[in-house]
Scaffold this motif. Structure first.
Motif, PDB file in Angstrom:
ATOM      1  N   GLU A  32     -15.951  41.096 101.466  1.00 26.98           N
ATOM      2  CA  GLU A  32     -15.260  39.809 100.840  1.00 26.98           C
ATOM      3  C   GLU A  32     -13.774  40.102 100.940  1.00 26.98           C
ATOM      4  O   GLU A  32     -13.261  41.064 100.549  1.00 26.98           O
ATOM      5  N   HIS A  33     -13.047  38.927 101.455  1.00 24.09           N
ATOM      6  CA  HIS A  33     -11.705  38.838 101.496  1.00 24.09           C
ATOM      7  C   HIS A  33     -10.916  38.809 100.031  1.00 24.09           C
ATOM      8  O   HIS A  33     -11.592  38.200  99.044  1.00 24.09           O
ATOM      9  N   PRO A  34     -10.051  39.630  99.794  1.00 24.96           N
ATOM     10  CA  PRO A  34      -9.463  39.637  98.485  1.00 24.96           C
ATOM     11  C   PRO A  34      -9.053  38.260  98.077  1.00 24.96           C
ATOM     12  O   PRO A  34      -9.042  38.205  96.872  1.00 24.96           O
ATOM     13  N   GLY A 147     -23.868  36.231 105.294  1.00 25.69           N
ATOM     14  CA  GLY A 147     -22.939  36.786 104.204  1.00 25.69           C
ATOM     15  C   GLY A 147     -22.793  35.713 103.065  1.00 25.69           C
ATOM     16  O   GLY A 147     -22.468  36.146 101.933  1.00 25.69           O
ATOM     17  N   HIS A 148     -22.681  34.341 103.207  1.00 27.33           N
ATOM     18  CA  HIS A 148     -22.565  33.479 101.994  1.00 27.33           C
ATOM     19  C   HIS A 148     -23.682  33.654 101.227  1.00 27.33           C
ATOM     20  O   HIS A 148     -23.502  33.665  99.793  1.00 27.33           O
ATOM     21  N   SER A 197     -14.057  35.748 104.229  1.00 27.07           N
ATOM     22  CA  SER A 197     -15.377  36.645 103.900  1.00 27.07           C
ATOM     23  C   SER A 197     -16.529  36.287 104.730  1.00 27.07           C
ATOM     24  O   SER A 197     -17.089  37.698 105.125  1.00 27.07           O
ATOM     25  N   ALA A 198     -16.949  35.270 104.879  1.00 28.78           N
ATOM     26  CA  ALA A 198     -18.219  35.074 105.795  1.00 28.78           C
ATOM     27  C   ALA A 198     -17.983  35.399 107.153  1.00 28.78           C
ATOM     28  O   ALA A 198     -18.895  35.871 107.826  1.00 28.78           O
ATOM     29  N   ASP A 199     -16.821  35.144 107.556  1.00 27.42           N
ATOM     30  CA  ASP A 199     -16.628  35.692 109.154  1.00 27.42           C
ATOM     31  C   ASP A 199     -16.637  37.109 109.206  1.00 27.42           C
ATOM     32  O   ASP A 199     -16.786  37.680 110.335  1.00 27.42           O
ATOM     33  N   ARG A 200     -16.270  37.991 108.151  1.00 29.52           N
ATOM     34  CA  ARG A 200     -16.220  39.472 108.355  1.00 29.52           C
ATOM     35  C   ARG A 200     -17.792  39.655 108.393  1.00 29.52           C
ATOM     36  O   ARG A 200     -18.153  40.521 108.827  1.00 29.52           O
ATOM     37  N   ALA A 201     -18.392  38.917 107.455  1.00 31.24           N
ATOM     38  CA  ALA A 201     -20.061  39.078 107.484  1.00 31.24           C
ATOM     39  C   ALA A 201     -20.634  38.986 108.796  1.00 31.24           C
ATOM     40  O   ALA A 201     -21.518  39.674 109.312  1.00 31.24           O
ATOM     41  N   ALA A 268      -9.493  33.008 113.432  1.00 35.00           N
ATOM     42  CA  ALA A 268      -9.505  34.323 114.491  1.00 35.00           C
ATOM     43  C   ALA A 268      -8.577  35.150 113.989  1.00 35.00           C
ATOM     44  O   ALA A 268      -8.919  36.344 114.394  1.00 35.00           O
ATOM     45  N   ALA A 269      -7.235  34.837 113.750  1.00 36.24           N
ATOM     46  CA  ALA A 269      -6.429  35.972 113.590  1.00 36.24           C
ATOM     47  C   ALA A 269      -6.713  36.812 112.659  1.00 36.24           C
ATOM     48  O   ALA A 269      -6.585  38.148 112.643  1.00 36.24           O
ATOM     49  N   GLU A 270      -7.271  36.433 111.217  1.00 35.85           N
ATOM     50  CA  GLU A 270      -7.398  37.091 110.310  1.00 35.85           C
ATOM     51  C   GLU A 270      -8.773  37.859 110.622  1.00 35.85           C
ATOM     52  O   GLU A 270      -8.805  39.120 110.352  1.00 35.85           O
ATOM     53  N   LEU A 271      -9.635  37.457 111.247  1.00 38.66           N
ATOM     54  CA  LEU A 271     -10.690  38.502 111.757  1.00 38.66           C
ATOM     55  C   LEU A 271     -10.340  39.585 112.750  1.00 38.66           C
ATOM     56  O   LEU A 271     -11.030  40.738 112.300  1.00 38.66           O
TER      57      LEU A 271
END
Length: 362
Positions: A32-34, A147-148, A197-201, A268-271
Motif C-alpha cells: 500500500e502506497h503511504p 490487490g484492491h 497501491s493496486a498498481d504495486r499489487a 507509470a513513473a510511481e510504479l
C-alpha cells in the motif's frame, strides 16, 4: 523430449506464472502506497463521513448489483474466458487471497476494470480492456484488482460510485449537493491514491515490470505499442511534474480533482520508482508484513509514515507550487519576488520557460 513438443515448451518459457513467487499470508500493508493510507485516514475523519457510510452500507442495493452483472455480463469461469479465470486464480494464489472473487466481462469498448462490492468484492473488466492488452499485461491488471480486494478497497469504491450518481440527482438541492460533493471529493482523492497501491499489487502478481509499463502505455495511447517507447513515456511524467509556473500547478490540481484515477504517466513513473526500491526487493525476497501482524499495527505509526512520505515528496518535487511550499517552509527571502516571477508578473522571468534560472530551482 520428442520434437513435437518443442513448440509448446518454447511458448511456456514466456509464461512468468511458472516461475513467479508466492507471498503467503502477505498483508496489504506490504504494497500500500503511504498516500493511500493517509488519504483513507483523512477520509474517515471527514465530518459526516461515518454517518453517510453507515447509512449507505445498509441502503446500497448490493444484491441488485450482483444480479445485474450476473444477468447482463459474462461470468469468468473454466467454461467462459478460461484464460482470465486462470489469471484470477493465479493472482489470488500469489497474494494468498483465501476466497476467489467472482469476475465478469462487461461489453464496453472503453478499457476499464473495477473491484466493487460491500459484503464481498466483485471484479469487472470491460471487453475494451481484454481486447487491448496481451496476456502478461492483462495479468498485471487482474493482480491490480485482486490487490484492491485484499486491501478492502471495494467498499469505499462502491460508495463513491453511488454518491457520484446521487450528486447528479440532487444537484438542484444546494446544501445537500454541497455535503455530498465534499465527501465525493475526499473519496476521489483517496481513490486516486488507492490506484497507486493496486498498481504495486499488480506488479507483485505479474512480476514483470515491462508488462506493467506496456499496459499503462496502451491505456494511455491505445494498441499502437510499436509507435511508443517506455523511456519517452516516462519523460512525459517528468515534464508534467516540472513544467510550467504556478498557474500550471493550479491547473494540474483542477484537472485531477474530477478524476478517479491518477494520470497514466504519473502511475507509470510511481510504479517504476517503487520497483527500484529496497522495499520492493525485500518483498520479492520473502520479507514482508503478514496479515497475522495487522492487529498489532499502530495507526499512529502508519500516519507518521504517510506524513514523512508527503514531506519527502514536497522536498524532492520539481513542481513549481511544491518548490514554493519548500521555500516558504525554509524561510526563503524575497517571497514576493518569487511569486511575481512564477506568475509572470515581475522580472523573475516566468516567460523564460523555466530554463534553469536559480529562482525556479531547476
Amino acid at each position: 523430449m520428442p520434437d513435437g513438443n518443442d513448440g509448446n515448451d518454447d511458448q511456456r518459457e514466456h509464461v512468468p506464472s511458472r516461475q513467479r513467487r508466492r507471498f503467503e499470508g502477505i498483508s496489504s500493508r506490504a504494497y500500500e502506497h503511504p498516500a493511500d493510507r493517509s488519504a483513507l485516514v483523512a477520509l474517515r475523519k471527514l465530518s459526516g463521513f461515518d454517518t453517510v457510510f453507515k447509512a449507505l452500507s445498509g441502503l446500497l442495493p448490493e444484491r441488485s448489483l450482483r444480479l445485474l452483472f450476473l444477468s447482463d455480463s459474462v461470468r469468468v469461469s473454466d467454461e467462459q474466458f478460461a484464460h482470465l479465470n486462470d489469471m484470477l486464480r493465479d493472482a489470488c494464489y500469489i497474494l494468498d487471497l483465501e476466497k476467489v472473487p467472482p469476475m465478469y466481462v462487461n461489453q464496453d469498448p472503453q478499457p476499464n476494470a473495477m473491484c466493487i462490492g460491500l459484503d464481498e468484492p466483485i471484479i469487472v473488466v470491460t471487453t475494451g480492456l481484454v481486447e487491448l492488452l496481451d496476456e502478461e499485461e492483462m495479468r498485471a491488471v487482474v493482480g491490480h484488482e485482486v490487490g484492491h480486494a485484499l486491501s478492502g478497497h471495494s467498499v469505499y469504491r462502491t460508495i463513491l460510485l453511488f454518491l457520484t450518481s446521487l450528486a447528479l440527482r440532487v444537484a438542484w438541492i444546494p446544501l445537500g449537493n454541497f455535503a455530498i460533493m465534499a465527501i465525493v471529493t475526499a473519496l476521489r482523492e483517496w481513490f486516486r491514491k488507492s490506484e497507486l497501491s493496486a498498481d504495486r499489487a499488480g506488479l507483485l502478481v505479474g512480476q514483470d515490470l515491462n508488462a506493467s509499463m506496456r499496459g499503462l502505455m496502451k491505456i494511455a495511447g491505445g494498441n499502437h505499442l510499436h509507435e511508443m517507447n517506455v523511456d519517452a513515456f516516462l519523460k512525459q511524467a517528468e515534464e508534467y511534474e516540472a513544467g510550467g509556473d504556478l498557474r500550471d500547478s493550479v491547473l494540474k490540481i483542477l484537472n485531477v480533482m474530477p478524476r478517479t484515477h491518477p494520470f497514466t504517466t504519473v502511475r507509470a513513473a510511481e510504479l517504476k520508482k517503487w520497483a527500484a526500491t529496497r522495499d520492493y526487493q525485500r518483498i520479492m525476497d520473502g520479507h514482508y508484513p503478514r496479515r497475522t501482524e495487522d492487529k498489532d499495527t499502530s495507526v499512529t505509526d502508519s500516519f507518521r509514515q504517510s506524513a514523512s512520505h508527503y514531506a519527502e515528496n514536497v522536498r524532492s518535487s520539481k513542481d513549481p507550487l511544491m518548490k514554493l511550499v519548500t521555500d516558504i517552509a525554509g524561510g526563503a527571502g524575497d517571497l514576493g519576488g518569487k511569486l511575481r516571477g512564477r506568475f509572470g508578473g515581475g522580472n523573475g522571468g516566468a516567460n523564460t520557460g523555466n530554463h534553469g534560472t536559480p529562482e525556479d530551482g531547476v
